[in-house]
Design an enzyme around this catalytic site. Structure first.
Site, PDB file in Angstrom:
ATOM      1  N   ASP A   1       0.836  -1.061   0.146  1.00 52.70           N
ATOM      2  CA  ASP A   1       0.040  -0.026   0.017  1.00 52.70           C
ATOM      3  C   ASP A   1       0.841   1.287   0.049  1.00 52.70           C
ATOM      4  O   ASP A   1       1.389   1.666   1.062  1.00 52.70           O
ATOM      5  CB  ASP A   1      -0.950   0.047   1.253  1.00 52.70           C
ATOM      6  N   GLU A  33      -1.266  -1.564  -5.122  1.00 52.28           N
ATOM      7  CA  GLU A  33      -2.539  -0.697  -5.189  1.00 52.28           C
ATOM      8  C   GLU A  33      -2.281   0.338  -6.152  1.00 52.28           C
ATOM      9  O   GLU A  33      -1.093   0.982  -6.365  1.00 52.28           O
ATOM     10  CB  GLU A  33      -3.080   0.106  -4.016  1.00 52.28           C
ATOM     11  N   ASP A  40      -2.239   0.871   7.288  1.00 52.08           N
ATOM     12  CA  ASP A  40      -1.564   0.719   5.964  1.00 52.08           C
ATOM     13  C   ASP A  40      -1.257  -0.872   5.941  1.00 52.08           C
ATOM     14  O   ASP A  40      -1.211  -1.092   4.855  1.00 52.08           O
ATOM     15  CB  ASP A  40      -0.367   1.738   6.203  1.00 52.08           C
TER      16      ASP A  40
END
EC number: 3.1.21.10
Length: 189
Positions: A8, A67, A139
């Protein structure tokens, strides 16, 4: 068996999550965050690169999932996020890892069941799916959700490829010609 590293990306905090996939089962291997100081951006990117390289060395993943960039309200933030993401991808490619990308909506849809899920819902489902005793940092939970999404994508894609190979015996090698691009199944030939 696959070991999947999910990332992430962020210019200040980059989450990572590592899972092992054996058949249908996922096993939690580790997660955490790479925090950068408030130094200039090049120094932060250097820290992200070094951190991800260290994680790759420690866990020896087979695949890398990250992502995709979403549209931020602040253009400066979007640019910094894109640079952090690019740095993470370069770290993976330099270690010869295949890179797979997933949209935030796809990740939420896969893990929670709705693309409009809140971060807390993603975090809770990650705890349940991986049978964790404690909640990971937000996160890190997002990074684990990315790894879970990739594991789910691999499993579904292999089922599709097997189905194609079974239905078309003259193309039994379809499974061997399977190629993934941006987390999607592509069949050659």
């Amino acid at each position: 068996m696959s070991i999947i590293l999910g990332i992430d990306p962020g210019s200040r905090v980059t989450g990572y999550g590592v899972v092992r996939q054996v058949g249908h089962k996922l096993e939690y291997l580790g997660s955490g965050v790479i925090r950068t100081s408030i130094d200039d951006l090049p120094t932060r990117l250097k820290r992200i690169y070094a951190g991800i390289t260290e994680i790759i060395t420690q866990f020896n993943p087979n695949e890398f999932a990250i992502e995709q960039v979403f549209m931020a309200k602040n253009p400066d933030s979007a640019l910094k996020l894109g640079q952090a993401r690019g740095t993470a991808i370069v770290a993976a490619v330099n270690q010869n890892l295949p890179v797979f990308e997933y949209s935030p909506r796809t990740i939420k849809q896969t893990v929670v069941g709705t693309g409009a899920a809140e971060k807390s819902q993603v975090q809770e489902m990650v705890v349940r799916l991986l049978q964790l005793s404690d909640k990971p940092q937000v996160d890190a939970a997002d990074a684990l959700a990315i790894a879970i999404t990739h594991a789910n994508s691999i499993h579904n894609s292999l089922q599709i490829a097997n189905s194609i190979a079974i239905k078309t015996p003259d193309k039994i090698t379809a499974l061997l010609r399977t190629k993934y691009r941006r987390g999607r199944l592509r069949l050659k030939g």
